[in-house]
Design an enzyme around this catalytic site. Structure first.
Site, short mmCIF file in Angstrom:
data_model
loop_
_atom_site.label_atom_id
_atom_site.label_comp_id
_atom_site.label_asym_id
_atom_site.label_seq_id
_atom_site.Cartn_x
_atom_site.Cartn_y
_atom_site.Cartn_z
N ASP A 57 23.71 46.16 -8.47
CA ASP A 57 24.19 45.13 -7.56
C ASP A 57 23.04 44.58 -6.72
O ASP A 57 22.17 45.33 -6.26
CB ASP A 57 25.27 45.71 -6.63
CG ASP A 57 26.58 45.95 -7.38
OD1 ASP A 57 26.74 45.43 -8.50
OD2 ASP A 57 27.44 46.68 -6.84
N SER A 124 23.53 24.87 -4.84
CA SER A 124 24.84 24.23 -4.71
C SER A 124 24.74 23.05 -3.77
O SER A 124 23.91 23.06 -2.85
CB SER A 124 25.88 25.23 -4.17
OG SER A 124 27.07 24.57 -3.79
N TYR A 149 28.45 30.77 2.40
CA TYR A 149 27.94 30.53 1.05
C TYR A 149 26.87 29.44 1.07
O TYR A 149 25.77 29.62 0.54
CB TYR A 149 29.09 30.14 0.12
CG TYR A 149 28.64 29.69 -1.25
CD1 TYR A 149 28.18 30.61 -2.18
CD2 TYR A 149 28.71 28.35 -1.61
CE1 TYR A 149 27.77 30.19 -3.44
CE2 TYR A 149 28.31 27.93 -2.88
CZ TYR A 149 27.85 28.85 -3.79
OH TYR A 149 27.43 28.44 -5.03
N LYS A 153 22.79 29.76 0.33
CA LYS A 153 22.14 28.99 -0.75
C LYS A 153 20.94 28.21 -0.21
O LYS A 153 19.88 28.15 -0.85
CB LYS A 153 23.16 28.06 -1.39
CG LYS A 153 24.10 28.73 -2.37
CD LYS A 153 23.35 29.23 -3.59
CE LYS A 153 24.25 29.68 -4.70
NZ LYS A 153 23.51 30.12 -5.90
N GLY A 198 54.43 20.26 -14.09
CA GLY A 198 55.07 19.07 -13.56
C GLY A 198 55.35 19.11 -12.07
O GLY A 198 56.22 18.38 -11.58
#
Length: 325
Positions: A57, A124, A149, A153, A198
């Site tokens: 990790d 991103s 996030y 980045k 739908g």
């Protein structure tokens, strides 16, 4: 020609598309995968000469796991802690930084020791902003990331650029918007489920325009960034090249799904009120705020343009969904 590329995050949605694109280009592809997600022989089934590196990790042991014989020309780094709508971490920013900043630098350091000359980092649009302010976002615009996030980045971009300058490594930064295609998950998959059942959506009056990118377009752009001599040191915004309104996008997706598009013309102001009352303002804002990307720089710098139209990308996505769901 780039002959050998190491790809991280190769087992993911985007990673699989990039691996196919690299092999089609003629590159040897080696993989860096998490031990927990590695499938036996996942590299050799596609490329007998490939090397598979199993890392822990956050790439904490990548320096030890990287074999001495692995001497690629380029790394494409896709692996990341991705954006989550309901993050349960006690300290989300710290968790994102550990993977997206510290983990990325660990991979860059291992690559540098192996003599890698180019590092393509998939960032991103969230490193720049959540909305475009009325004009498509270019690479020259000030950066204002909003969530953990996006912050992580941007910090990874800055840290990588500094690392590359110190160690003589060519850094290429790529900022995609929302990525869709066969195998897509999360909100896009939910949207297709809603359309095929739908269920009416209150988005008929939303005129905000959004840039998106088909996964095979992104893969093609990353191969170009890995191989073009003019990409070194550059930051690129990428997209399908056409921004569409949310309402028109849903209609096009529904048509490709052979499903009805039941869009109710609810005013965006009412949607914002509903978002505040339900505690879902962030989700609503992402649907009704404009987020367009200016992609002229990548066209002018390395001559890249999306090989597939949005209509083609949505047809591929819809065909996958109807075949698997």
């Amino acid at each position: 020609m780039i002959e050998h590329v190491v790809l991280t995050g190769a087992n993911g949605f985007v990673g699989q598309a990039v691996r196919r694109a690299l092999l089609a280009y003629g590159a040897q592809v080696s993989l860096v995968v998490r031990r927990a997600s590695a499938a036996p022989g996942s590299a050799s089934t596609l490329d007998p000469a490939a090397c598979e590196v199993l890392a822990g990790d956050n790439f904490v042991d990548i320096g030890v796991a990287w074999p001495p014989r692995l001497k690629p020309h380029c790394v494409i780094h896709l692996a990341a802690r991705v954006h989550m709508m309901n993050d349960t971490s006690s300290d989300p920013l710290a968790a994102f930084r550990e993977t997206n900043v510290a983990g990325t630098l660990r991979v860059a350091a291992a690559a540098s020791r192996a003599g890698v000359r180019r590092f393509v980092y998939v960032s991103s649009v969230k490193a720049v902003a959540e909305r475009d302010g009325g004009q498509p976002l270019s690479e020259r615009d000030p950066t204002h990331p909003v969530d953990p996030y996006g912050i992580s980045k941007l910090e990874a971009e800055l840290a990588l650029s500094a690392y590359g300058a110190r160690h003589g490594m060519e850094i290429v930064l790529v900022r995609p918007p929302l990525v869709y295609g066969p195998g897509v998950r999360a909100n896009f998959l939910s949207l297709m489920s809603v359309l095929t059942r739908g269920i009416p959506l209150p988005l008929g009056a939303v005129q905000a325009r959004r840039s998106m990118i088909f996964v095979d377009n992104l893969a093609d752009a990353l191969v170009a960034c890995a191989t073009s001599t003019h990409a070194a040191g550059e930051t690129f915004h990428v997209s399908d090249g056409e921004a569409t309104t949310i309402a028109d996008f849903i209609r096009l997706l529904a048509r490709q799904l052979q499903a009805p598009s039941r869009l109710l013309p609810v005013p965006p102001t009412l949607l914002r009120v509903a978002g505040k009352l339900t505690g879902r303002s962030a989700q609503v804002d992402r649907l009704i705020d404009s987020l367009q990307l200016d992609t002229r720089h990548i066209r002018e710098a390395i001559g890249w343009a999306a090989p597939y139209s949005m209509e083609q990308g949505l047809l591929e996505t819809a065909n996958w969904y109807r075949a698997t769901h």
